[in-house]
Design a protein around this motif. Structure first.
Motif, PDB file in Angstrom:
ATOM      1  N   LEU A 127       0.805  -1.219   0.000  1.00 35.90           N
ATOM      2  CA  LEU A 127       0.000   0.000   0.000  1.00 35.90           C
ATOM      3  C   LEU A 127       0.840   1.272   0.000  1.00 35.90           C
ATOM      4  O   LEU A 127       0.323   2.370   0.221  1.00 35.90           O
ATOM      5  CB  LEU A 127      -0.973  -0.022   1.185  1.00 35.90           C
ATOM      6  CG  LEU A 127      -2.047  -1.121   1.087  1.00 35.90           C
ATOM      7  CD1 LEU A 127      -2.938  -1.119   2.314  1.00 35.90           C
ATOM      8  CD2 LEU A 127      -2.891  -0.938  -0.169  1.00 35.90           C
ATOM      9  N   GLY A 128       2.126   1.133  -0.255  1.00 33.10           N
ATOM     10  CA  GLY A 128       2.965   2.299  -0.482  1.00 33.10           C
ATOM     11  C   GLY A 128       3.397   3.056   0.747  1.00 33.10           C
ATOM     12  O   GLY A 128       3.731   4.246   0.670  1.00 33.10           O
ATOM     13  N   PHE A 129       3.411   2.409   1.907  1.00 32.63           N
ATOM     14  CA  PHE A 129       3.911   3.078   3.108  1.00 32.63           C
ATOM     15  C   PHE A 129       5.430   3.185   3.048  1.00 32.63           C
ATOM     16  O   PHE A 129       6.096   2.443   2.318  1.00 32.63           O
ATOM     17  CB  PHE A 129       3.436   2.344   4.362  1.00 32.63           C
ATOM     18  CG  PHE A 129       2.072   2.798   4.817  1.00 32.63           C
ATOM     19  CD1 PHE A 129       1.902   3.469   6.008  1.00 32.63           C
ATOM     20  CD2 PHE A 129       0.949   2.579   4.023  1.00 32.63           C
ATOM     21  CE1 PHE A 129       0.664   3.913   6.417  1.00 32.63           C
ATOM     22  CE2 PHE A 129      -0.304   3.017   4.402  1.00 32.63           C
ATOM     23  CZ  PHE A 129      -0.450   3.698   5.606  1.00 32.63           C
ATOM     24  N   ASP A 130       5.967   4.111   3.818  1.00 37.37           N
ATOM     25  CA  ASP A 130       7.401   4.401   3.723  1.00 37.37           C
ATOM     26  C   ASP A 130       8.262   3.539   4.625  1.00 37.37           C
ATOM     27  O   ASP A 130       9.436   3.312   4.332  1.00 37.37           O
ATOM     28  CB  ASP A 130       7.657   5.878   4.051  1.00 37.37           C
ATOM     29  CG  ASP A 130       7.010   6.804   3.047  1.00 37.37           C
ATOM     30  OD1 ASP A 130       7.305   6.663   1.845  1.00 37.37           O
ATOM     31  OD2 ASP A 130       6.206   7.659   3.446  1.00 37.37           O
ATOM     32  N   ALA A 131       7.712   3.074   5.753  1.00 33.08           N
ATOM     33  CA  ALA A 131       8.518   2.292   6.685  1.00 33.08           C
ATOM     34  C   ALA A 131       7.624   1.621   7.710  1.00 33.08           C
ATOM     35  O   ALA A 131       6.484   2.050   7.951  1.00 33.08           O
ATOM     36  CB  ALA A 131       9.544   3.175   7.393  1.00 33.08           C
TER      37      ALA A 131
END
Length: 247
Positions: A127-131
């Motif tokens: 889902l494109g989260f950064d970390a």
């Protein structure tokens, strides 16, 4: 070909089943073609491949990685899956840090089930989260069950281990709004507009987010349940909230 359990390499690889020995060597084992392929594509350092005799390595011909052949008996003692594919790898750990461009971050407070932790990493990647930040009491990232549950996402998204309280303060200073999942004194998820920069705290499967962290959160949110189920699995809940935050 290595056939002896007393071989130095075999002893070293066997020790990597324990967290303290993984931390000492700064390496861990992965098993199976898919995970190894993902590690290689993501430019992680693959220190050594461990393969069964007669294993077909044609798909690895362009990879310049040290390869060691072992007997069936040795491979069976190292493998964690019921039906091993005949290939494992020793991977070097990579230190990740929170970066200025991060906008969406997941924080795990004492998530102990490896399947849940690994699935959350996989979902955050999808889902494109950064970390994903692993707090104290959360299962070891390099536990073999966590690694399998990530399905290779471990190599795509930064996963950082440390103190959640310190991170909350750091993220807030950087303009993040911190959400925490809770059942008491919380708002329905849909009553909160997705912030531009957000960090979401998910708590232990039994006790939830610890009080000290709840008090630091800007908002407490919950997912309404319409059926008879008492609660949602934490990895399912995280997926629903992460999807909501894509709006």
């Amino acid at each position: 070909m290595i056939e002896s359990q007393q071989n130095g390499k075999v002893k070293h690889w066997s020790k990597l089943k324990r967290r303290k020995d993984r931390m000492k060597s700064n390496t861990f084992l992965i098993e199976g073609e898919h995970l190894i392929e993902e590690a290689l594509k993501s430019n992680w350092i693959v220190k050594e491949l461990i393969v069964l005799e007669n294993y077909n390595t044609d798909w690895l011909q362009q990879e310049k990685v040290v390869t060691t052949v072992v007997s069936d008996k040795i491979f069976a003692t190292l493998a964690n899956t019921e039906n091993p594919q005949g290939i494992m790898a020793e991977i070097e750990m990579r230190e990740e840090k929170i970066q200025p461009h991060f906008q969406k971050v997941i924080m795990l407070d004492a998530i102990q089930d490896p399947g849940n932790a690994g699935t959350i990493v996989r979902t955050a990647d999808a889902l494109g989260f950064d970390a994903v930040l692993f707090g104290k009491g959360t299962v070891d990232l390099y536990n073999e069950k966590v690694i399998r549950a990530t399905q290779g996402s471990l190599f795509h998204i930064p996963v950082i281990t440390g103190d959640l309280e310190d991170w909350v303060y750091t993220l807030k200073k950087d303009g993040f709004i911190v959400w925490a999942t809770a059942l008491e004194n919380a708002q329905r998820l849909e009553e909160n507009k997705p912030p531009e920069k957000v960090a979401v705290l998910f708590g232990n499967e039994g006790s939830g987010v610890q009080q000290e962290l709840l008090q630091l959160a800007d908002h407490r949110v919950y997912i309404p349940i319409k059926g008879q189920a008492e609660s949602l699995n934490v990895s399912i809940a995280s997926g629903i909230i992460m999807y909501y935050l894509q709006q």
